[in-house]
Design an enzyme around this catalytic site. Structure first.
Site, PDB file in Angstrom:
ATOM      1  N   GLY A  67       0.822  -1.194   0.000  1.00  0.00           N
ATOM      2  CA  GLY A  67       0.000   0.000   0.000  1.00  0.00           C
ATOM      3  C   GLY A  67       0.862   1.252   0.000  1.00  0.00           C
ATOM      4  N   GLY A 116       0.303  -4.916   0.864  1.00  0.00           N
ATOM      5  CA  GLY A 116      -0.981  -4.717   0.200  1.00  0.00           C
ATOM      6  C   GLY A 116      -1.117  -5.441  -1.121  1.00  0.00           C
ATOM      7  N   GLU A 139       6.376  -5.460   7.071  1.00  0.00           N
ATOM      8  CA  GLU A 139       5.922  -4.239   7.731  1.00  0.00           C
ATOM      9  C   GLU A 139       6.620  -3.923   9.048  1.00  0.00           C
ATOM     10  OE1 GLU A 139       2.813  -5.495   4.842  1.00  0.00           O
ATOM     11  OE2 GLU A 139       3.999  -6.534   6.354  1.00  0.00           O
ATOM     12  N   ASP A 147      -0.679  -6.591   7.671  1.00  0.00           N
ATOM     13  CA  ASP A 147      -2.132  -6.376   7.720  1.00  0.00           C
ATOM     14  C   ASP A 147      -2.776  -6.983   6.479  1.00  0.00           C
ATOM     15  OD1 ASP A 147      -1.095  -4.395   5.997  1.00  0.00           O
ATOM     16  OD2 ASP A 147      -2.615  -2.929   6.566  1.00  0.00           O
TER      17      ASP A 147
END
Length: 353
Positions: A67, A116, A139, A147
């Site tokens: 992301g 992402g 991350e 996530d």
């Protein structure tokens, strides 16, 4: 408009095709791309001419590196935390839509697939790995946590491999990713045009894959999987560190591996490492929607913290690779405070329909 925002859509015969095309950012997914993809997928559900969907990258080097976290940091620093939260709200809703998509969804993944990028591909029904795949959820190195549904997926991998991948951000290639079940099929990229043509021609996905899929090579980490299970089965971050310290005292492949994992954990955000450990402990108790809800609590609260901003600065903006974490050591993190970050509901919880 969609041709200018890093994502393209077309209907070719029976196939709706989504192409990630943001090469300078290695297809990092921004908010406009998330919204455009969600709208296109919703529209194709209602289109009887589209019998299945294909997701791919326009570029060989990367499927998607994650992301657009740099922009989320910019928003947070500018006092626009709600705009950042809305990005994650919409991103998680897109991932959830893909997981339950009403038509066969085929993700063609080669090159870098991080964060992402796994969110938009890793929940699809058919996850096709090319030979140059490089998978990671890195991350913890930027003060965030795995996530986009990693709380659901990674604890369900064989043994404790998911905990290892999550806590260290380790990068693995196609053979290991296939062995762990992150992908459903290996199709050499030279055969991808034939696969797309077959699906566009209305061929059933299973029949096409039976003709074009290949056996992957043996996993590179096959000798280390038992050690990964033994080390990362520890019941706390301290226990995992102790197991790594013990394994690192010897010589050979296992000791080298243990030292590398220990060094990685020590370099990463201590808060992120503890968050990630507790994610992996909780994931089996929730469905995907429940895991995304926990992740939304975490991103909302990390926007009020320090490490996410500092990690993105050090790794992605200034690139000095010298983040100053708060707290600075794994031993200084209170696991009870981490549990509160995850378990305490928000006033505006993520709602997925």
């Amino acid at each position: 408009m969609t041709e200018t925002i890093g994502i393209r859509f077309e209907v070719r015969g029976a196939a709706g095709i989504v192409t990630l095309d943001r090469p300078r950012a290695l297809n990092a997914i921004d908010h406009a791309m998330v919204r455009a993809m969600h709208a296109a997928l919703e529209g194709w559900i209602e289109d009887p001419a589209v019998t299945h969907v294909i997701l791919r990258s326009a570029h060989e080097r990367a499927f998607c590196v994650g992301g657009d976290v740099r922009h989320m940091v910019e928003l947070g620093l500018a006092g626009r935390k709600e705009a950042a939260r809305n990005y994650w709200r919409d991103e998680y809703a897109l991932d959830h839509l893909i997981s339950r998509y009403a038509k066969p969804f085929v993700s063609l993944v080669d090159g870098f697939c991080f964060g992402g990028g796994f969110g938009v591909s890793g929940h699809s029904r058919y996850r096709i790995a090319g030979e140059n795949l490089a998978f990671a959820m890195p991350e913890v190195a930027i003060g965030l946590f795995p996530d986009v549904g990693a709380t659901y997926v990674l604890p369900r991998l064989p043994g404790w491999s998911g905990t290892w991948l999550a806590m260290t951000g380790a990068r693995i290639g196609m053979p290991d990713a296939m062995a762990l079940g992150l992908y459903t099929h290996h199709v050499p990229i030279a055969r991808w045009p034939a696969l797309i043509d077959a699906l566009a021609g209305g061929e059933p996905v299973e029949r096409s894959l039976a003709q074009l899929a290949a056996y992957p090579p043996a996993p590179a980490l096959i000798r280390l999987f038992p050690e990964i299970d033994r080390i990362f089965a520890g019941g706390s971050v301290d226990a995992i560190l102790a197991a790594l310290d013990h394994a690192a005292t010897g010589e050979g492949e296992v000791a080298d591996f243990a030292r590398a994992q220990r060094d990685t954990l020590r370099r990463s955000s201590p808060t992120s490492v503890h968050i990630t450990f507790q994610q992996m402990q909780r994931g089996l108790a929730h469905d995907l929607a429940g895991c995304l809800r926990l992740e939304f609590r975490l991103v909302s609260r990390l926007l009020d913290g320090h490490d996410f901003y500092e990690g993105v600065r050090a790794v992605l903006v200034d690139k000095d690779q010298n983040p100053h974490w708060r707290p600075a050591r794994l031993e200084d993190v209170d696991p009870r405070a981490i549990a509160d970050l995850i378990d305490q509901p928000l006033p505006d919880e993520l709602v997925l329909t």
